[in-house]
Design a protein around this motif. Sequence first.
Motif, PDB file in Angstrom:
ATOM      1  N   ARG A   1      37.333  22.616  -2.906  1.00 50.50           N
ATOM      2  CA  ARG A   1      36.210  23.555  -2.846  1.00 50.50           C
ATOM      3  C   ARG A   1      36.131  24.458  -4.080  1.00 50.50           C
ATOM      4  N   ALA A   2      37.216  24.552  -4.820  1.00 49.49           N
ATOM      5  CA  ALA A   2      37.247  25.453  -5.989  1.00 49.49           C
ATOM      6  C   ALA A   2      36.779  24.733  -7.255  1.00 49.49           C
TER       7      ALA A   2
ATOM      8  N   MET B   1      32.171  27.553  -7.390  1.00 44.38           N
ATOM      9  CA  MET B   1      31.366  27.037  -6.282  1.00 44.38           C
ATOM     10  C   MET B   1      31.923  27.416  -4.919  1.00 44.38           C
ATOM     11  N   GLY B   2      33.225  27.708  -4.862  1.00 46.97           N
ATOM     12  CA  GLY B   2      33.863  28.005  -3.584  1.00 46.97           C
ATOM     13  C   GLY B   2      34.500  29.381  -3.595  1.00 46.97           C
ATOM     14  N   PRO B   3      35.848  29.443  -3.467  1.00 45.32           N
ATOM     15  CA  PRO B   3      36.518  30.751  -3.404  1.00 45.32           C
ATOM     16  C   PRO B   3      36.157  31.619  -4.595  1.00 45.32           C
ATOM     17  N   SER B   4      35.905  32.904  -4.332  1.00 47.09           N
ATOM     18  CA  SER B   4      35.556  33.817  -5.428  1.00 47.09           C
ATOM     19  C   SER B   4      36.367  35.115  -5.378  1.00 47.09           C
TER      20      SER B   4
ATOM     21  N   GLY C   1      37.741  33.849 -16.568  1.00 47.78           N
ATOM     22  CA  GLY C   1      37.235  32.477 -16.523  1.00 47.78           C
ATOM     23  C   GLY C   1      36.951  32.000 -15.110  1.00 47.78           C
ATOM     24  N   GLY C   2      37.431  32.772 -14.102  1.00 51.12           N
ATOM     25  CA  GLY C   2      37.105  32.445 -12.714  1.00 51.12           C
ATOM     26  C   GLY C   2      38.209  31.728 -11.955  1.00 51.12           C
ATOM     27  N   MET C   3      37.944  31.481 -10.674  1.00 48.57           N
ATOM     28  CA  MET C   3      38.956  30.890  -9.780  1.00 48.57           C
ATOM     29  C   MET C   3      39.357  29.476 -10.195  1.00 48.57           C
ATOM     30  N   HIS C   4      38.457  28.777 -10.867  1.00 48.30           N
ATOM     31  CA  HIS C   4      38.811  27.415 -11.277  1.00 48.30           C
ATOM     32  C   HIS C   4      39.930  27.419 -12.324  1.00 48.30           C
TER      33      HIS C   4
ATOM     34  N   PHE D   1      25.151  39.363   4.237  1.00 43.75           N
ATOM     35  CA  PHE D   1      25.402  38.419   3.147  1.00 43.75           C
ATOM     36  C   PHE D   1      26.254  39.080   2.062  1.00 43.75           C
ATOM     37  N   TYR D   2      26.734  38.240   1.163  1.00 39.68           N
ATOM     38  CA  TYR D   2      27.643  38.670   0.108  1.00 39.68           C
ATOM     39  C   TYR D   2      27.082  38.185  -1.219  1.00 39.68           C
ATOM     40  N   ALA D   3      27.183  39.020  -2.246  1.00 35.60           N
ATOM     41  CA  ALA D   3      26.750  38.619  -3.588  1.00 35.60           C
ATOM     42  C   ALA D   3      27.886  38.861  -4.574  1.00 35.60           C
ATOM     43  N   ASN D   4      28.008  37.936  -5.501  1.00 38.55           N
ATOM     44  CA  ASN D   4      29.088  37.984  -6.480  1.00 38.55           C
ATOM     45  C   ASN D   4      28.460  37.871  -7.871  1.00 38.55           C
ATOM     46  N   PHE D   5      28.737  38.864  -8.725  1.00 33.41           N
ATOM     47  CA  PHE D   5      28.189  38.856 -10.091  1.00 33.41           C
ATOM     48  C   PHE D   5      29.350  38.876 -11.086  1.00 33.41           C
TER      49      PHE D   5
END
Length: 494
Positions: free
Chosen positions: A40-41, A53-56, A219-222, A348-352
Amino acid sequence: MKNKIIIIGSGFSSLAASCYLAKAGYSVTVLEKNEMVGGRARVFEKDGFKFDMGPSWYWMPDVFESFFADFEKKVSDYYELSKLSPAYQVYFNTSDSIKISDNLNDIKKTFEEVEPGSSKYLQDFIDSAKFNYEVAIKDLVYKPGNSIAELITPVTIQRVNQFFTSIRKKVRKKIKNEKLIQILEFPVLFLGAKPSNTPSFYNFMNYADFGLGTWHPKGGMHEVIKAMISLATSLGVEIRKNSNVSKIVVEDGKTIGVQVDNSLLIADVVLSGADYNHTETLLDKPYRQYSEKYWEKKVLAPSSLLFYVGFDKKIKEVCHHTLFFDSDFDKHAVQIYDEPSWPEKPLFYANFPSLTDPSFAPENKEAGFFLIPIAPGIEDTPEIRETYFNHIMDRFEKLTNQSVKEHILFKKSYCIKEFKEDYNSFKGNAYGLANTLTQTAFLRPKLKSKKVNNLFFTGQLTVPGPGVPPALISGKVVSSLIQKHYPLVHHQNQ
């Protein structure tokens, strides 16, 4: 060469297990059905924008450190972490929001401003949450979920009522302000159950939140996935992409390997980090442990309707993580768990991430990831998705007092249909099985098959449960189990 292990899937639990098993000397091959490794990540990229796309959320940094330390490495050998300040923001109404700081003293001040006297209770609550966190991490979560005995320790016996009292009861005992209650109840959304059905022992998630803080890997969870791929390959793990397993082949109660593209890959042990229910459909019926009826009765964690949106301007009045609780929390929970249906007015949740990390969007633009928790298995159509996108955008504009709709460059949606297609996810769930009392520890599906001697499972449908840190732990626990049941066979010529 003996001791060949095939791992199905390449999410966090699979990659973690591959590292432990390779380090122990096994020959390990990971098979991933998709083009990108990470379960999912994964990452979606378009026009200079990037989206996890998945865990944030990066919580429980100690679990990640502990994982890499097992290989004499540090997180900093692979990626850079920064602590988010504020950790996140919660909107309740137009221009009415609370920012959660990156330290407990400031959070206590915030609570005190909203409800005088609440900071003392918050301190007691977090002390208890910290105690539970340490018990969970040291004594409980690294157990294989074989029997109730694993939960019985001198400490848990003294605090056994925590398994029979809900988080909701514990939170509401002293705190009366609805906003503060929602902030304290929100982390159990990560455990995928209603606060009224989640044992209060799980308040250790509140310590993860307020005590350990919210972090961001540059760079993010990936980047965490990339780190694990790097570690795995350095240990000799072979990772094959676009390798869809169509059957687990069993002879005389033992698997001899898996079928991929009409060829049989031989293995001494098969470990599946893919969806548990799906994995069992790869077996002939006599070798399946759990019936469809069993799965139907399980309380699944939510699925999600996700939108990845590129904006042509910077977005104001939001934090890296922003939660929108301007609707009825309980009503939404009922529409996820009790009467599965599309919610009338969802939270809902938003991530920026581009607010924190410029690698996520071109200059003066913003990458936005929006998530609505929904019931798994409900109808999913393009029309429904569009209706909900417009609904949350209208609310977002009103609550943050800005126009964003005409600044959308593109959007991509992701929902139940894709969770099923990409991950063979049961009913399109996003997080696995809910951590209710009757689905805790030894009451979850087993790591070792009862019907196929050398078949094992890992990931969010088994122990310890949903979330990225539990997935890393699951990979470690199952690798120990495999080593115990199938110790290395050393040949003369090895």
